[in-house]
Design an enzyme around this catalytic site. Structure first.
Site, PDB file in Angstrom:
ATOM      1  N   SER A 114       0.869  -1.182   0.000  1.00 40.65           N
ATOM      2  CA  SER A 114       0.000   0.000   0.000  1.00 40.65           C
ATOM      3  C   SER A 114       0.907   1.233   0.000  1.00 40.65           C
ATOM      4  O   SER A 114       2.082   1.130   0.374  1.00 40.65           O
ATOM      5  CB  SER A 114      -0.847  -0.029   1.276  1.00 40.65           C
ATOM      6  OG  SER A 114      -1.396   1.244   1.544  1.00 40.65           O
TER       7      SER A 114
ATOM      8  N   TYR B 134      -2.132  -0.934  10.269  1.00 41.58           N
ATOM      9  CA  TYR B 134      -2.198  -1.277   8.841  1.00 41.58           C
ATOM     10  C   TYR B 134      -0.928  -0.827   8.130  1.00 41.58           C
ATOM     11  O   TYR B 134      -0.315  -1.580   7.366  1.00 41.58           O
ATOM     12  CB  TYR B 134      -3.431  -0.613   8.220  1.00 41.58           C
ATOM     13  CG  TYR B 134      -3.610  -0.899   6.741  1.00 41.58           C
ATOM     14  CD1 TYR B 134      -4.212  -2.076   6.309  1.00 41.58           C
ATOM     15  CD2 TYR B 134      -3.183   0.014   5.776  1.00 41.58           C
ATOM     16  CE1 TYR B 134      -4.375  -2.344   4.958  1.00 41.58           C
ATOM     17  CE2 TYR B 134      -3.342  -0.243   4.420  1.00 41.58           C
ATOM     18  CZ  TYR B 134      -3.946  -1.420   4.012  1.00 41.58           C
ATOM     19  OH  TYR B 134      -4.101  -1.678   2.667  1.00 41.58           O
TER      20      TYR B 134
HETATM   21  N1  LIG Z   1      -8.678  -1.065  -1.947  1.00 40.76           N
HETATM   22  C1  LIG Z   1      -7.648  -0.261  -1.846  1.00 40.76           C
HETATM   23  O1  LIG Z   1      -7.767   0.964  -2.065  1.00 40.76           O
HETATM   24  C2  LIG Z   1      -6.289  -0.813  -1.454  1.00 40.76           C
HETATM   25  C3  LIG Z   1      -5.190   0.066  -1.481  1.00 40.76           C
HETATM   26  C4  LIG Z   1      -3.941  -0.416  -1.117  1.00 40.76           C
HETATM   27  C5  LIG Z   1      -3.783  -1.749  -0.762  1.00 40.76           C
HETATM   28  N2  LIG Z   1      -4.869  -2.591  -0.738  1.00 40.76           N
HETATM   29  C6  LIG Z   1      -4.627  -3.998  -0.368  1.00 40.76           C
HETATM   30  O2  LIG Z   1      -5.184  -4.839  -1.359  1.00 40.76           O
HETATM   31  C7  LIG Z   1      -5.564  -6.098  -0.786  1.00 40.76           C
HETATM   32  C8  LIG Z   1      -7.015  -6.388  -1.144  1.00 40.76           C
HETATM   33  O3  LIG Z   1      -7.808  -5.382  -0.576  1.00 40.76           O
HETATM   34  P1  LIG Z   1      -9.302  -5.063  -1.045  1.00 40.76           P
HETATM   35  O4  LIG Z   1      -9.405  -3.606  -1.151  1.00 40.76           O
HETATM   36  O5  LIG Z   1      -9.669  -5.929  -2.184  1.00 40.76           O
HETATM   37  O6  LIG Z   1     -10.082  -5.493   0.283  1.00 40.76           O
HETATM   38  P2  LIG Z   1     -11.479  -6.241   0.512  1.00 40.76           P
HETATM   39  O7  LIG Z   1     -12.430  -5.923  -0.560  1.00 40.76           O
HETATM   40  O8  LIG Z   1     -11.813  -5.937   1.923  1.00 40.76           O
HETATM   41  O9  LIG Z   1     -11.060  -7.767   0.370  1.00 40.76           O
HETATM   42  C9  LIG Z   1     -10.178  -8.367   1.274  1.00 40.76           C
HETATM   43  C10 LIG Z   1     -10.231  -9.856   1.094  1.00 40.76           C
HETATM   44  O10 LIG Z   1      -9.407 -10.452   2.120  1.00 40.76           O
HETATM   45  C11 LIG Z   1     -10.161 -11.466   2.747  1.00 40.76           C
HETATM   46  N3  LIG Z   1      -9.791 -11.642   4.153  1.00 40.76           N
HETATM   47  C12 LIG Z   1      -9.791 -10.712   5.122  1.00 40.76           C
HETATM   48  N4  LIG Z   1      -9.466 -11.271   6.293  1.00 40.76           N
HETATM   49  C13 LIG Z   1      -9.269 -12.587   6.052  1.00 40.76           C
HETATM   50  C14 LIG Z   1      -8.961 -13.696   6.870  1.00 40.76           C
HETATM   51  N5  LIG Z   1      -8.817 -13.583   8.185  1.00 40.76           N
HETATM   52  N6  LIG Z   1      -8.822 -14.911   6.299  1.00 40.76           N
HETATM   53  C15 LIG Z   1      -9.007 -15.071   4.975  1.00 40.76           C
HETATM   54  N7  LIG Z   1      -9.327 -14.063   4.149  1.00 40.76           N
HETATM   55  C16 LIG Z   1      -9.467 -12.831   4.687  1.00 40.76           C
HETATM   56  C17 LIG Z   1     -11.606 -10.978   2.661  1.00 40.76           C
HETATM   57  O11 LIG Z   1     -12.492 -12.056   2.857  1.00 40.76           O
HETATM   58  P3  LIG Z   1     -14.048 -11.776   3.201  1.00 40.76           P
HETATM   59  O12 LIG Z   1     -14.646 -11.170   1.989  1.00 40.76           O
HETATM   60  O13 LIG Z   1     -14.566 -13.111   3.487  1.00 40.76           O
HETATM   61  O14 LIG Z   1     -14.056 -10.849   4.375  1.00 40.76           O
HETATM   62  C18 LIG Z   1     -11.636 -10.412   1.255  1.00 40.76           C
HETATM   63  O15 LIG Z   1     -11.860 -11.432   0.304  1.00 40.76           O
HETATM   64  C19 LIG Z   1      -5.337  -5.938   0.729  1.00 40.76           C
HETATM   65  O16 LIG Z   1      -4.099  -6.532   1.063  1.00 40.76           O
HETATM   66  C20 LIG Z   1      -5.286  -4.440   0.924  1.00 40.76           C
HETATM   67  O17 LIG Z   1      -4.530  -4.101   2.052  1.00 40.76           O
HETATM   68  C21 LIG Z   1      -6.119  -2.152  -1.080  1.00 40.76           C
END
Ligand SMILES: NC(=O)c1ccc[n+]([C@@H]2O[C@H](COP(=O)([O-])OP(=O)(O)OC[C@H]3O[C@@H](n4cnc5c(N)ncnc54)[C@H](OP(=O)(O)O)[C@@H]3O)[C@@H](O)[C@H]2O)c1
Length: 246
Positions: A153, A166
């Site tokens: 991130s 985070y």
């Molecule tokens: N979106 C952004 O703007 C952004 C920016 C920078 C970095 N990121 C990074 O990108 C990655 C994906 O993020 P996202 O935005 O797609 O988030 P998201 O929509 O919240 O999805 C996160 C995923 O991780 C799974 N997860 C969370 N806790 C878990 C656990 N204990 N065991 C197994 N699976 C788990 C969730 O499962 P459930 O659906 O079942 O909860 C979901 O499928 C993350 O590492 C995040 O830090 C995102």
């Protein structure tokens, strides 16, 4: 960096595991990997979401995926080692691992960071990724060319007020990837990092509930880098931390 476009069958016969494959960026990556020919192992904690991704891949005529329901908060070394044994039995190797699952935790001033919340973020965002990747090494090393991708991130490169656990977890992710990349340099295993940038997902809307989501990139917009890093076109790339939004 200019991201080369991969061919439509560039991931044919590859076996790729995606964590957090049921939602957000991981969901989109799993669908794209399958669309480019990969057998995708869908790991996540909500079975219904994983089944929906499974159905979508099947309906599109993609290779049959596998579902691994697992809560990475409580998963043990034995869970991950069992997973590696099953992958070796079923596929004989693992060509790609996208460490994508993550939680935001609670945004709060440093003085009020809650210890339990800190531990949860570190467990899911760092320790679980380390344990999973370590346990899967035999399967990754059985592939002729294997790609491990970690998810960072912007706050994993420069700390930001109120983003304590985070932000620190993403610095740790960058560090873990650098250590691995240095150790496995010159081998069949490469390790790189993606910073997705602000993206329209549930996590982003939790962090910024008032923003206009229409101004954000969608998970699909990020996919050129996610695809490139899993294809052999990027075989020479190791130890890089790349931005999915240029
Ligand atoms: N979106 C952004 O703007 C952004 C920016 C920078 C970095 N990121 C990074 O990108 C990655 C994906 O993020 P996202 O935005 O797609 O988030 P998201 O929509 O919240 O999805 C996160 C995923 O991780 C799974 N997860 C969370 N806790 C878990 C656990 N204990 N065991 C197994 N699976 C788990 C969730 O499962 P459930 O659906 O079942 O909860 C979901 O499928 C993350 O590492 C995040 O830090 C995102």
């Amino acid at each position: 960096m200019h991201i080369p476009e991969i061919s439509s069958n560039a991931l044919q016969d590859k076996v790729i595991l995606v964590t957090g494959a049921g939602d957000g960026i991981g969901r989109e990556a799993a669908l794209h990997y399958a669309r480019h020919g990969a057998s995708v192992i869908l790991l996540g904690r909500t079975v219904k979401k994983l089944e929906a991704v499974y159905d979508e891949i099947q309906a599109a005529g993609g290779p049959e995926p596998a579902i691994v329901p697992l809560d990475m908060k409580g998963a043990t070394k034995a869970h991950y080692q069992g997973m590696c044994a099953t992958i070796m039995d079923q596929f004989g190797r693992l060509d790609g691992l996208l460490n994508n699952a993550g939680i935001l935790g609670v945004l709060s001033p440093f003085a009020h960071i809650d210890h339990d919340s800190w531990n949860d973020v570190m467990q899911i965002n760092v320790t679980a990724q380390f344990m999973l990747t370590q346990a899967l090494l035999p399967a990754l090393q059985a592939a002729p060319k294997a790609s491990v991708v970690f998810t960072s991130s912007g706050v994993g490169r420069k700390g930001r007020a109120f983003w304590g656990p985070y932000s620190v977890s993403k610095f740790a992710t960058e560090g873990l990837a650098q250590v691995m990349a240095d150790e496995y340099e010159g081998s069949s295993l490469r390790v790189n990092v993606i910073n997705p940038g602000a993206t329209r997902t549930t996590m982003r809307s939790r962090a910024y509930p008032a923003e206009d989501v229409n101004k954000l990139a969608t998970p699909a917009d990020l996919m050129p880098l996610y695809l490139y890093l899993m294809s052999d076109d990027s075989a020479e790339l190791n130890g890089e931390s790349l931005d999915a939004q240029g």
